[in-house]
Every structure is written in structure tokens, then in C-alpha cells.
Design a protein around this motif. Structure first.
Motif, PDB file in Angstrom:
ATOM      1  N   VAL A 116       0.680 124.371  41.515  1.00 27.38           N
ATOM      2  CA  VAL A 116       0.349 122.954  41.649  1.00 27.38           C
ATOM      3  C   VAL A 116       0.799 122.222  40.387  1.00 27.38           C
ATOM      4  N   THR A 117       1.660 121.237  40.555  1.00 24.66           N
ATOM      5  CA  THR A 117       2.168 120.466  39.417  1.00 24.66           C
ATOM      6  C   THR A 117       1.530 119.088  39.314  1.00 24.66           C
ATOM      7  N   ALA A 118       0.925 118.595  40.383  1.00 24.05           N
ATOM      8  CA  ALA A 118       0.286 117.289  40.340  1.00 24.05           C
ATOM      9  C   ALA A 118      -0.741 117.168  41.453  1.00 24.05           C
ATOM     10  N   VAL A 119      -1.850 116.515  41.138  1.00 25.52           N
ATOM     11  CA  VAL A 119      -2.863 116.171  42.136  1.00 25.52           C
ATOM     12  C   VAL A 119      -2.728 114.679  42.378  1.00 25.52           C
ATOM     13  N   LEU A 120      -2.335 114.292  43.576  1.00 20.63           N
ATOM     14  CA  LEU A 120      -1.958 112.918  43.880  1.00 20.63           C
ATOM     15  C   LEU A 120      -3.062 112.124  44.574  1.00 20.63           C
ATOM     16  N   ALA A 121      -4.194 112.737  44.829  1.00 23.87           N
ATOM     17  CA  ALA A 121      -5.319 112.051  45.476  1.00 23.87           C
ATOM     18  C   ALA A 121      -6.579 112.270  44.663  1.00 23.87           C
ATOM     19  N   LYS A 122      -7.573 111.430  44.893  1.00 25.84           N
ATOM     20  CA  LYS A 122      -8.848 111.532  44.210  1.00 25.84           C
ATOM     21  C   LYS A 122      -9.951 111.852  45.211  1.00 25.84           C
ATOM     22  N   VAL A 157      -1.196 114.473  48.794  1.00 27.68           N
ATOM     23  CA  VAL A 157      -2.418 114.984  48.172  1.00 27.68           C
ATOM     24  C   VAL A 157      -2.082 115.845  46.954  1.00 27.68           C
ATOM     25  N   LEU A 158      -1.144 116.786  47.133  1.00 26.84           N
ATOM     26  CA  LEU A 158      -0.733 117.678  46.049  1.00 26.84           C
ATOM     27  C   LEU A 158       0.775 117.780  45.994  1.00 26.84           C
ATOM     28  N   GLU A 159       1.263 118.141  44.824  1.00 28.14           N
ATOM     29  CA  GLU A 159       2.672 118.494  44.665  1.00 28.14           C
ATOM     30  C   GLU A 159       2.728 119.935  44.183  1.00 28.14           C
ATOM     31  N   VAL A 160       3.492 120.759  44.901  1.00 29.38           N
ATOM     32  CA  VAL A 160       3.557 122.192  44.614  1.00 29.38           C
ATOM     33  C   VAL A 160       5.004 122.579  44.308  1.00 29.38           C
ATOM     34  N   LEU A 197     -11.616 118.450  46.748  1.00 28.84           N
ATOM     35  CA  LEU A 197     -10.307 118.885  46.251  1.00 28.84           C
ATOM     36  C   LEU A 197     -10.480 120.268  45.647  1.00 28.84           C
ATOM     37  N   ALA A 198      -9.754 121.236  46.199  1.00 29.12           N
ATOM     38  CA  ALA A 198      -9.947 122.629  45.788  1.00 29.12           C
ATOM     39  C   ALA A 198      -8.772 123.168  44.980  1.00 29.12           C
ATOM     40  N   ALA A 199      -7.932 122.306  44.440  1.00 25.31           N
ATOM     41  CA  ALA A 199      -6.774 122.751  43.664  1.00 25.31           C
ATOM     42  C   ALA A 199      -6.645 121.896  42.413  1.00 25.31           C
ATOM     43  N   ASP A 200      -6.225 122.523  41.313  1.00 19.97           N
ATOM     44  CA  ASP A 200      -6.027 121.835  40.040  1.00 19.97           C
ATOM     45  C   ASP A 200      -4.598 122.029  39.564  1.00 19.97           C
ATOM     46  N   VAL A 201      -4.199 121.171  38.667  1.00 18.36           N
ATOM     47  CA  VAL A 201      -2.856 121.289  38.089  1.00 18.36           C
ATOM     48  C   VAL A 201      -2.722 122.621  37.354  1.00 18.36           C
ATOM     49  N   GLY A 202      -1.610 123.324  37.630  1.00 14.36           N
ATOM     50  CA  GLY A 202      -1.369 124.622  37.018  1.00 14.36           C
ATOM     51  C   GLY A 202      -1.843 125.797  37.853  1.00 14.36           C
ATOM     52  N   GLN A 203      -2.595 125.544  38.878  1.00 18.34           N
ATOM     53  CA  GLN A 203      -3.133 126.617  39.720  1.00 18.34           C
ATOM     54  C   GLN A 203      -2.043 127.190  40.620  1.00 18.34           C
ATOM     55  N   ASP A 239      -6.674 126.883  51.213  1.00 17.56           N
ATOM     56  CA  ASP A 239      -7.410 125.633  51.392  1.00 17.56           C
ATOM     57  C   ASP A 239      -7.300 124.813  50.111  1.00 17.56           C
ATOM     58  N   VAL A 240      -6.765 123.613  50.224  1.00 12.06           N
ATOM     59  CA  VAL A 240      -6.581 122.780  49.034  1.00 12.06           C
ATOM     60  C   VAL A 240      -7.441 121.524  49.055  1.00 12.06           C
ATOM     61  N   ALA A 241      -7.929 121.115  50.216  1.00  9.01           N
ATOM     62  CA  ALA A 241      -8.758 119.911  50.299  1.00  9.01           C
ATOM     63  C   ALA A 241      -9.502 119.881  51.624  1.00  9.01           C
ATOM     64  N   ALA A 242     -10.576 119.103  51.653  1.00  4.26           N
ATOM     65  CA  ALA A 242     -11.301 118.816  52.892  1.00  4.26           C
ATOM     66  C   ALA A 242     -11.274 117.312  53.093  1.00  4.26           C
TER      67      ALA A 242
END
Length: 268
Positions: free
Chosen positions: A78-84, A95-98, A118-124, A131-134
Motif C-alpha cells: 500500500v503506497t497511499a490511503v485515498l479515503a478517510k 480508496v487505496l493505491e497498491v 479502513l483495514a490497510a495502512d501505508v507501507g503494509q 479485506d481493506v475496508a468496510a
């Protein structure tokens, strides 16, 4: 001689009709009156009264369409989280950039809704299908809340239409604000698996929690509205809690099954 005269007098008046007879003392009359009143009240209640039968099961507040779990279609970092978290997004929103071996991939929402987790962080590092989000499916801020009660399968078949439901919310002290009022809107025909519950609620842990004792049946409860409360819904107290309700609030639902007549218990 004196005893002989008393004996002759008794023979002449054996019933002693000339003497007053005390049937009961005042205390005895009071006890008798109370017993008669209690028996009459019990008889009336047996004919006209009823005993309420209920079933209690875990519940959760949701919007009508439920939620879905967003999964990553690729494996990578994961390089970026694009949603809050808490943000409302339209369909196909990033939502995410991978970062993958073939380049960067953007994970997007499937349907419009609100990001609840949100179940993913930058660098993960994530795998395909992780599962990355609900995302909760809502079309607007005024969408009404419903309660989904997960009732044991053996009790679901006897739930009458529009049965009354009392909901005790974990986030609301019932001693101070009472319980939330609702009515049964629909009852599913089949029990649900942990995966089905997790897909609807967007939470795998709740899916496992609600199926520990078997596959429950989902009962959708329509909350009674009230313009007199801060939450906009009806409570057993006059005002209810001084704050609005949010989705994914856990609760305990008590569904009224029927009103049984006590006389039915006594007569074969």
C-alpha cells in the motif's frame, strides 16, 4: 344439687338458642375478605389477562442495504490511503493505491456508501483478496436506521407480523434513557452463515460471534420514529438519549412472540 339443676336446664334447652353465638372475630373476617378479593382478582385475570412471551437475541443497528467488505484485487504494498474513515463516497471512488510488480493499482469502491472501517495502512503488504475496508451502503444522510436481530432459527418461525421489539443499546444506559422501540418489518426464511452475516455487516468478527450457537435468522426491525427526541426515534422514556444514533451500534433485541392466556395453561 346445683349440678343437677344445671343438667336439667341443659336438657330443657339443648341447643342453647337463647345464647348469642360469635361466628368469627373481626381479624378473621378481615382475612376472609382479603382471601375472597384475591380469589376474585385471580379469576378475572385468568379470563382476561395474558402473559407475554419474548425471545432475546443480539442485534445491530444498520442502514437498510447493509454494508460490504472491500477486498484488494491485487497483491502488493500500500503506497497511499485515498479515503478517510467515515467519509461518504460515490461508486468507483479510489480508496487505496497498491504498488505491484506490474505497476500501481487503485482499489475502488463497488457501490456508493460510507467508509466505516479502513483495514490497510501505508507501507503494509497485502495479498490478493485481503479485506481493506468496510463500506456501508447509504444514499444520503437522511437514510433511516434499522435494527437487524439475529434470532435462533427455532424461534423465528413463530414471530408474528409487526411484532413489537425493544432494543437495549450498548452505548445507551437503559436505566437512564430506556429502550429503543421498533416493529418487525421482515423475517428471513433461512438461517445465515458467518460469511453471510459478515458480508452484510462488513465485519467478520460479528459474523463469527452471531453464529456461535448455530445459524440464526435475520429479523429486520423498523425503528419507530419520534420528532420529540434528539435521536429522532421513539424510546420507552420521554426524551431518549441526548445524541443521535449511529449505524453499527450493537444492541440486544427482545422480540414479542405472543400474548398467552393463563386460562389456556389451566384447561387441557
Amino acid at each position: 344439687m346445683q349440678f343437677r339443676q344445671q343438667a336439667l336446664a341443659r336438657l330443657q334447652s339443648p341447643e342453647e338458642l337463647d345464647l348469642p353465638v360469635r361466628f368469627a372475630r373481626p381479624q378473621g373476617r378481615l382475612v376472609l375478605a382479603v382471601a375472597v378479593v384475591a380469589m376474585v382478582a385471580a379469576s378475572v385475570w385468568a379470563v382476561t389477562g395474558s402473559v407475554t412471551s419474548t425471545v432475546t437475541a443480539p442485534a445491530v443497528l444498520t442502514h437498510g442495504q447493509g454494508s460490504y467488505v472491500l477486498q484488494s484485487p491485487v497483491a502488493g504494498q500500500v503506497t497511499a490511503v485515498l479515503a478517510k474513515q467515515g467519509e461518504r463516497l460515490p461508486a468507483d471512488s479510489p480508496v487505496l493505491e497498491v504498488r505491484t510488480e506490474r505497476g500501481d493499482t487503485v482499489v475502488r469502491t463497488l457501490d456508493a456508501g460510507r467508509v466505516t472501517t479502513l483495514a490497510a495502512d501505508v507501507g503494509q503488504i497485502i495479498r490478493t483478496g485481503a479485506d481493506v475496508a468496510a463500506v456501508e451502503k447509504v444514499s444520503g444522510s437522511d437514510d433511516p436506521l434499522y435494527a437487524t436481530v439475529y434470532v435462533p432459527a427455532e424461534s423465528a418461525a413463530v414471530i408474528p407480523a409487526r411484532a413489537a421489539v425493544d432494543l437495549t443499546l450498548q452505548s445507551v444506559p437503559s436505566q437512564e434513557y430506556g429502550v429503543l422501540r421498533g416493529r418487525v418489518k421482515s423475517v428471513d426464511r433461512a438461517g445465515q452463515s458467518a460469511l453471510q452475516i459478515a458480508a452484510f455487516l462488513g465485519d467478520s468478527q460479528l459474523g463469527e460471534q452471531f453464529t456461535k450457537k448455530g445459524r440464526p435468522v435475520a429479523v429486520t426491525v423498523e425503528l419507530e420514529k419520534s420528532s420529540a427526541t434528539k435521536s429522532g426515534y421513539a424510546w420507552s422514556s420521554a426524551d431518549g438519549p441526548p445524541f443521535p444514533l449511529t449505524s453499527m451500534t450493537l444492541a440486544s433485541g427482545s422480540v414479542r412472540l405472543s400474548d398467552e392466556r393463563p386460562l389456556d395453561w389451566l384447561l387441557p
